[in-house]
Design a protein around this motif. Structure first.
Motif, PDB file in Angstrom:
ATOM      1  N   ARG A   1      32.417  52.094  50.080  1.00 27.28           N
ATOM      2  CA  ARG A   1      32.621  52.185  48.520  1.00 27.28           C
ATOM      3  C   ARG A   1      32.451  53.496  48.391  1.00 27.28           C
ATOM      4  O   ARG A   1      31.644  54.198  48.845  1.00 27.28           O
TER       5      ARG A   1
ATOM      6  N   GLY B   1      42.780  52.643  46.647  1.00 29.90           N
ATOM      7  CA  GLY B   1      42.221  52.621  45.202  1.00 29.90           C
ATOM      8  C   GLY B   1      41.714  51.150  44.584  1.00 29.90           C
ATOM      9  O   GLY B   1      41.901  51.061  43.338  1.00 29.90           O
ATOM     10  N   ARG B   2      41.666  50.337  45.510  1.00 29.51           N
ATOM     11  CA  ARG B   2      41.470  49.074  45.088  1.00 29.51           C
ATOM     12  C   ARG B   2      39.967  49.196  44.544  1.00 29.51           C
ATOM     13  O   ARG B   2      38.995  49.469  45.164  1.00 29.51           O
ATOM     14  N   THR B   3      39.592  48.283  43.540  1.00 33.16           N
ATOM     15  CA  THR B   3      38.306  47.981  42.974  1.00 33.16           C
ATOM     16  C   THR B   3      38.144  46.667  42.939  1.00 33.16           C
ATOM     17  O   THR B   3      38.715  45.854  43.244  1.00 33.16           O
TER      18      THR B   3
ATOM     19  N   THR C   1      38.520  58.528  38.328  1.00 30.09           N
ATOM     20  CA  THR C   1      38.395  58.546  36.946  1.00 30.09           C
ATOM     21  C   THR C   1      37.772  57.536  36.109  1.00 30.09           C
ATOM     22  O   THR C   1      37.561  58.020  34.755  1.00 30.09           O
ATOM     23  N   ASP C   2      36.961  56.805  36.567  1.00 35.21           N
ATOM     24  CA  ASP C   2      36.259  55.477  36.077  1.00 35.21           C
ATOM     25  C   ASP C   2      34.937  55.638  36.465  1.00 35.21           C
ATOM     26  O   ASP C   2      34.686  55.313  37.567  1.00 35.21           O
TER      27      ASP C   2
ATOM     28  N   ALA D   1      33.296  52.228  37.812  1.00 37.10           N
ATOM     29  CA  ALA D   1      33.909  51.512  39.129  1.00 37.10           C
ATOM     30  C   ALA D   1      33.726  52.605  40.241  1.00 37.10           C
ATOM     31  O   ALA D   1      33.651  53.565  40.196  1.00 37.10           O
ATOM     32  N   GLN D   2      33.971  51.492  41.495  1.00 33.37           N
ATOM     33  CA  GLN D   2      34.100  52.163  42.816  1.00 33.37           C
ATOM     34  C   GLN D   2      35.441  51.841  43.403  1.00 33.37           C
ATOM     35  O   GLN D   2      35.696  50.735  43.347  1.00 33.37           O
ATOM     36  N   VAL D   3      35.837  52.951  44.380  1.00 36.49           N
ATOM     37  CA  VAL D   3      36.845  52.636  45.087  1.00 36.49           C
ATOM     38  C   VAL D   3      36.418  51.823  46.419  1.00 36.49           C
ATOM     39  O   VAL D   3      35.560  52.195  47.028  1.00 36.49           O
TER      40      VAL D   3
ATOM     41  N   HIS E   1      35.105  56.121  41.954  1.00 35.90           N
ATOM     42  CA  HIS E   1      36.391  55.955  41.336  1.00 35.90           C
ATOM     43  C   HIS E   1      36.553  57.451  40.966  1.00 35.90           C
ATOM     44  O   HIS E   1      35.947  58.138  40.051  1.00 35.90           O
TER      45      HIS E   1
END
Length: 141
Positions: free
Chosen positions: A74, A42-44, A79-80, A83-85, A77
Motif C-alpha cells: 500500500r 493505481g488501484r484502490t 490525490t486522495d 485512499a491508498q494505492v 494515493h
C-alpha cells in the motif's frame, strides 16, 4: 453447463496443487484480487471491492491479508488523502507467474485428454468469443 463444470474441476485441481505447496492459505478471492491489481497501476480498495462485488470492508480484509503475506504493498494515493494505492510486490508478481504456470499445466492436461486438434479449435473458439469482451476475470459469487 459443461464450461462451468470444466472450470470448476480445473479450479479445484488448481487449489489442490496450491495446497501441496507451502503457501499462505490463499482463497479464490485472493486470486481475483491478484488479477485485478496486475491489470493496471493505481488501484484502490474501493475499486477492488467493486470488481469483486463485495463491500469495502471485505476488500480491505483481503488486502490486509495480502499485505501481511507480502504479496501487496500500500502506498499513499497521489490525490486522495483517504485512499491508498495497491500494487503487487515482487513476491506478488512471482506468485502470479507461478499461478499462470499451474493453469498452463491444467490446460496441457486438458489438451492431452481432448487431443491437440480439438484443444486448438476450442482455444481458438474461446478466444474469438472473448474478443472485445470487457474486463478481466471476475468472480461470480
Amino acid at each position: 453447463m459443461l464450461f462451468a463444470r470444466a472450470f470448476r474441476v480445473m479450479t479445484d485441481r488448481f487449489h489442490a496443487r496450491l495446497a501441496e505447496r507451502d503457501l499462505e492459505p490463499l482463497r479464490p478471492a485472493h486470486g481475483y484480487a491478484f488479477r485485478f491489481l496486475a491489470e493496471g497501476p493505481g488501484r484502490t480498495a474501493v475499486e477492488l471491492a467493486a470488481h469483486l462485488g463485495v463491500t469495502k470492508q471485505a476488500a480491505t480484509k483481503t488486502v490486509a491479508e495480502l499485505v501481511d503475506w507480502g504479496y501487496v504493498r500500500r502506498t499513499a494515493h497521489p490525490t486522495d488523502g483517504r485512499a491508498q494505492v495497491l500494487e503487487l510486490t515482487g513476491k506478488g508478481r512471482s506468485y502470479l507467474r507461478f499461478a499462470d504456470g499451474l493453469w498452463a499445466e491444467l490446460e496441457a492436461e486438458f489438451a492431452a485428454v481432448a487431443g491437440a486438434g480439438r484443444h486448438a479449435a476450442l482455444r481458438e473458439a474461446l478466444e474469438a468469443y472473448l474478443e472485445g469482451s470487457e474486463g478481466g476475470i471476475r468472480p461470480v459469487w
